[in-house]
Design an enzyme around this catalytic site. Structure first.
Site, PDB file in Angstrom:
ATOM      1  N   HIS A 467       0.832  -1.205   0.000  1.00 31.25           N
ATOM      2  CA  HIS A 467       0.000   0.000   0.000  1.00 31.25           C
ATOM      3  C   HIS A 467       0.868   1.256   0.000  1.00 31.25           C
ATOM      4  O   HIS A 467       0.695   2.154  -0.834  1.00 31.25           O
ATOM      5  CB  HIS A 467      -0.914  -0.018   1.233  1.00 31.25           C
ATOM      6  CG  HIS A 467      -1.819   1.160   1.347  1.00 31.25           C
ATOM      7  ND1 HIS A 467      -3.148   1.120   0.998  1.00 31.25           N
ATOM      8  CD2 HIS A 467      -1.591   2.439   1.771  1.00 31.25           C
ATOM      9  CE1 HIS A 467      -3.699   2.304   1.201  1.00 31.25           C
ATOM     10  NE2 HIS A 467      -2.773   3.132   1.667  1.00 31.25           N
ATOM     11  N   GLU A 468       1.812   1.316   0.923  1.00 26.61           N
ATOM     12  CA  GLU A 468       2.661   2.513   1.009  1.00 26.61           C
ATOM     13  C   GLU A 468       3.564   2.639  -0.214  1.00 26.61           C
ATOM     14  O   GLU A 468       3.854   3.743  -0.681  1.00 26.61           O
ATOM     15  CB  GLU A 468       3.486   2.489   2.299  1.00 26.61           C
ATOM     16  CG  GLU A 468       2.655   2.470   3.580  1.00 26.61           C
ATOM     17  CD  GLU A 468       1.575   3.539   3.625  1.00 26.61           C
ATOM     18  OE1 GLU A 468       1.760   4.623   3.020  1.00 26.61           O
ATOM     19  OE2 GLU A 468       0.533   3.303   4.260  1.00 26.61           O
ATOM     20  N   HIS A 471       1.708   4.392  -2.938  1.00 28.31           N
ATOM     21  CA  HIS A 471       1.816   5.848  -2.793  1.00 28.31           C
ATOM     22  C   HIS A 471       3.169   6.327  -3.309  1.00 28.31           C
ATOM     23  O   HIS A 471       3.272   7.348  -3.991  1.00 28.31           O
ATOM     24  CB  HIS A 471       1.689   6.241  -1.321  1.00 28.31           C
ATOM     25  CG  HIS A 471       0.291   6.261  -0.796  1.00 28.31           C
ATOM     26  ND1 HIS A 471      -0.734   6.929  -1.420  1.00 28.31           N
ATOM     27  CD2 HIS A 471      -0.247   5.714   0.327  1.00 28.31           C
ATOM     28  CE1 HIS A 471      -1.843   6.783  -0.708  1.00 28.31           C
ATOM     29  NE2 HIS A 471      -1.581   6.052   0.355  1.00 28.31           N
ATOM     30  N   HIS A 474       3.392   6.496  -7.027  1.00 26.27           N
ATOM     31  CA  HIS A 474       2.636   7.647  -7.524  1.00 26.27           C
ATOM     32  C   HIS A 474       3.506   8.907  -7.444  1.00 26.27           C
ATOM     33  O   HIS A 474       3.500   9.751  -8.349  1.00 26.27           O
ATOM     34  CB  HIS A 474       1.371   7.809  -6.667  1.00 26.27           C
ATOM     35  CG  HIS A 474       0.291   8.612  -7.312  1.00 26.27           C
ATOM     36  ND1 HIS A 474      -0.853   9.003  -6.645  1.00 26.27           N
ATOM     37  CD2 HIS A 474       0.152   9.107  -8.570  1.00 26.27           C
ATOM     38  CE1 HIS A 474      -1.636   9.684  -7.460  1.00 26.27           C
ATOM     39  NE2 HIS A 474      -1.052   9.768  -8.637  1.00 26.27           N
TER      40      HIS A 474
END
Length: 681
Positions: A467-468, A471, A474
């Site tokens: 998940h991190e 980020h 991105h």
């Protein structure tokens, strides 16, 4: 003064940064910026090159210093740093308000937007100017002098209150611990948790074991510990953190802090012409109205709650029939849920740990990114970090460096709980035409390696890491060269979780798990029987998990939408109301969940926690295209890279999603992926 925080080097010289460098660096930059802002705003015919680019240059210098200070405050917190951080935060808040209310600067931006050559600017440049004009309005530039002063006061007070809220949660979390000398009291705990408890005791110069409220300690107790009294005590300490009740009741009580935050947020929103803070929050999000958000959450609740109620009934029946427990309490839910999961699927998180050594997971995750997005990632031990077990990495494509990041995986004293990604440096092309590369901080709080053994992760922790990293990708894979719409900058808050939740899907497929999982002793892949059990158990209690997240989302949004100064909403009362509407687990009267809900009181999720579910719909629908074409389909991976990751905030998120998916998102994809109701696959 030779201040390393004023350095324009891409990577911060962490070994040379001292607390005494921090405030002087911020003071110097703010002083320089104020002088230059006045000159820039006064020019007769401002343009992109003579106004916006120089302002971005000033912003970037400030960000490059402050990002490091804020990060160190989160990962190496102590009393001295905390005080310096607070003083700097006050100065930055004042400066930010000053800037957003600078009429001359706002008028200069309006002049840029009114130029006949504005249409010739790139889409990213135009988006940047439009966002700036929006933010001037939201920053109070249109207000009267008296209202501007009130806005400035409210903004400063809110920054102080949010910092106070966060400090209270950290102090309450780190103060409480339970010293246990008899191993029998910890019966049921897996070896990894026992070793963590021994290590926590040694760190305090104690014999035996220590249980803390840090998640790697708290979670195993709630999930595996046979000692019901201990589960109760740990649960009570956890859900009464920073409140009027519990073992430290009243010591770090956030009750008055929450009341003051809500009051000021509402006043701020009204100053700007909004009816409430929820409306103010939506001014920078994909969702357009409060009714749209509440309708979205209500629909998910209606679809999910019947299944959640059924799952809860099954759990109660199981606990009664198998263990003779007829009074299932909140501190029993995790424990008996795990027993039911093991009975039904013959698998538990601990069963899987040996196949998820942290090093293997990290390299496998990098391999996933390489196959999807064509990047290479290599460790760089020569790069300075702030802690010995933090690692630095270089990201490249076809031999060319495109980004850097730091990975800080393990919990330690003075480190804020949870997991997050933050930017250290932003990708942009500066005044001199030089391209600054993006640099990211990726932070988790896993149990550190002990006694020479590798850190072994649960599958949940693996998905947290992915998940991190989503980020981070991105932020790092953007091709935008305009600072304030580069990477995650300028992305609507309810779309910013799309890449992170999207990447979690690669933790659930045999083809990608083959890259991630290998036994820490033998190197053997995850056995097929365990793989099948993991996949079969994926949606275990998914209805209960869904309504739990909807509870947080509805609580947050209604709290901000319904607040009135005449009859201020009590967060505890609102939480009870929402739980009656949506929850299936009965919470004890002493539960003080809002008092430690840092996401909305000390983070960026105020009236925006729904963003997790909103973006989860986007992520599930985006991934459904990979399910149709293959999870490593090259063309689909490149399309996600080009349409989502590379574009940052340079275009509207719905337009980007439609460019990738070919249509608007559908909530059905999330319900289907979660195995909920009639949408179950």
């Amino acid at each position: 003064m030779n201040n390393p925080l004023l350095s324009q080097e891409l990577l911060p010289p962490f070994k040379h940064i001292r607390i005494e460098h921090m405030e002087p660096a911020i003071d110097q930059i703010l002083s320089d910026n104020r002088v230059q802002i006045n000159a820039l705003a006064a020019q007769p015919e401002p343009s992109w090159d003579t106004l916006v680019l120089p302002v971005h240059n000033l912003d970037d210098r400030l960000n490059n210093a402050w990002s490091v200070i804020a990060h160190l405050n989160g990962v190496m917190n102590n009393d001295e740093l905390r005080e310096v951080y607070k003083r700097c935060l006050d100065k930055l808040t004042e400066y930010s308000t000053e800037l957003s209310q600078n009429e001359a600067l706002c008028n200069a931006y309006k002049a840029v937007a009114a130029r006949c050559d504005f249409a010739q600017l790139s889409e990213a440049q135009r988006q940047s100017v439009n966002h700036s004009l929006r933010d001037f309005h939201l920053g109070g530039v249109d207000l009267s002098p008296e209202d501007k002063q009130q806005y400035a006061d409210l903004t400063r007070e809110l920054a102080e209150l949010s910092s106070k809220f966060s400090d209270n949660v950290l102090d309450a979390t780190q103060h409480w611990f339970r010293h246990i000398t008899e191993a029998d009291e910890l019966a049921g705990l897996p070896d990894s948790a026992l070793e963590g408890a021994r290590q926590a005791a040694r760190q305090r110069d104690l014999d035996g074991y220590v249980i803390t409220l840090d998640f790697p300690s708290f979670y195993p107790v709630m999930t595996y510990c046979d000692n019901r009294k201990l589960r109760h005590d740990v649960y009570e300490a956890y859900v009464t953190r920073a409140s009027d009740l519990g073992p430290d009741g009243g010591r770090w009580d956030n009750t008055p802090v929450m009341a003051e935050i809500l009051k000021r947020r509402h006043a701020l929103a009204r100053l700007l012409g909004f009816n409430n803070y929820a409306e103010r929050s939506l001014a920078t999000k994909m969702a357009r109205t409060t009714d749209e958000v509440l309708g979205f959450l209500t629909r998910l609740g209606e679809e999910s709650r019947p299944q959640a109620q059924q799952e809860m009934a099954e759990l109660k029946q199981f606990a009664a029939d198998t263990y003779g427990v007829d009074d299932l309490a909140a501190w029993d839910i995790g424990y008996y849920s795990e027993k039911l999961r093991q009975q039904r699927y013959d698998i538990s998180p601990e069963t899987l740990r040996p196949w998820f050594p942290a090093d293997r997971v990290v390299t496998g995750m990098f391999a996933v990114a390489e196959r999807l997005f064509g990047v290479q990632i290599e460790i760089r031990p020569d790069v300075e970090t702030w802690q010995d077990d933090v690692t630095a990495y270089r990201v490249s494509r076809e031999g060319e460096t495109i980004a850097w990041f730091y990975l800080d995986l393990y919990a330690r004293k003075g480190k804020r709980g949870g997991a997050w990604m933050a930017d250290c440096r932003v990708r942009w092309r500066n005044l001199q035409g030089h391209l600054q590369l993006p640099v990211a901080f990726l932070t988790c709080n896993f149990t550190a390696p002990v006694n020479g053994q590798p850190a072994l992760l649960t599958h949940d922790e693996v998905t947290t890491l992915f998940h991190e990293f989503g980020h981070g990708l991105h932020h790092m894979l953007t091709r935008v060269e305009v600072a304030d719409v580069s990477g995650i900058n300028g992305v609507a808050w309810d779309a910013v979780e799309l890449p992170s939740q999207f990447l979690e899907n690669w933790c659930w497929h045999p083809e990608s798990l083959a890259l991630i999982a290998a036994h820490h002793e033998t190197g053997e892949p995850l056995p097929d029987d365990l793989l099948q059990k993991l996949l079969a158990a994926k949606n275990f209690q998914s209805g209960m998990q869904m309504v739990r997240q909807l509870e947080f989302s509805l609580f947050d949004f209604r709290l901000h939408a319904e607040f009135t100064p005449e009859a201020p909403t009590n967060p505890l009362d609102m939480h009870r109301q929402v739980r009656e509407q949506i929850a299936v687990v009965e919470a004890p009267a002493f539960n003080r969940f809002p008092n430690a809900f840092s996401h909305i009181f000390a983070g960026g999720y105020a009236a925006g926690y729904y963003s997790y579910k909103w973006a989860e719909v986007l992520a599930a629908d985006a991934f459904s295209l990979f399910e149709e074409r293959g999870i490593f389909d090259g063309a689909t991976g490149r399309s996600f890279l080009h349409n989502i990751l590379e574009k940052g905030g340079s275009e509207e998120p719905m337009a980007l999603f439609q460019a990738f998916r070919g249509r608007e998102p559908s909530v059905t994809a999330l319900l289907n992926q979660s195995g909920i109701g009639r949408h179950a696959a």
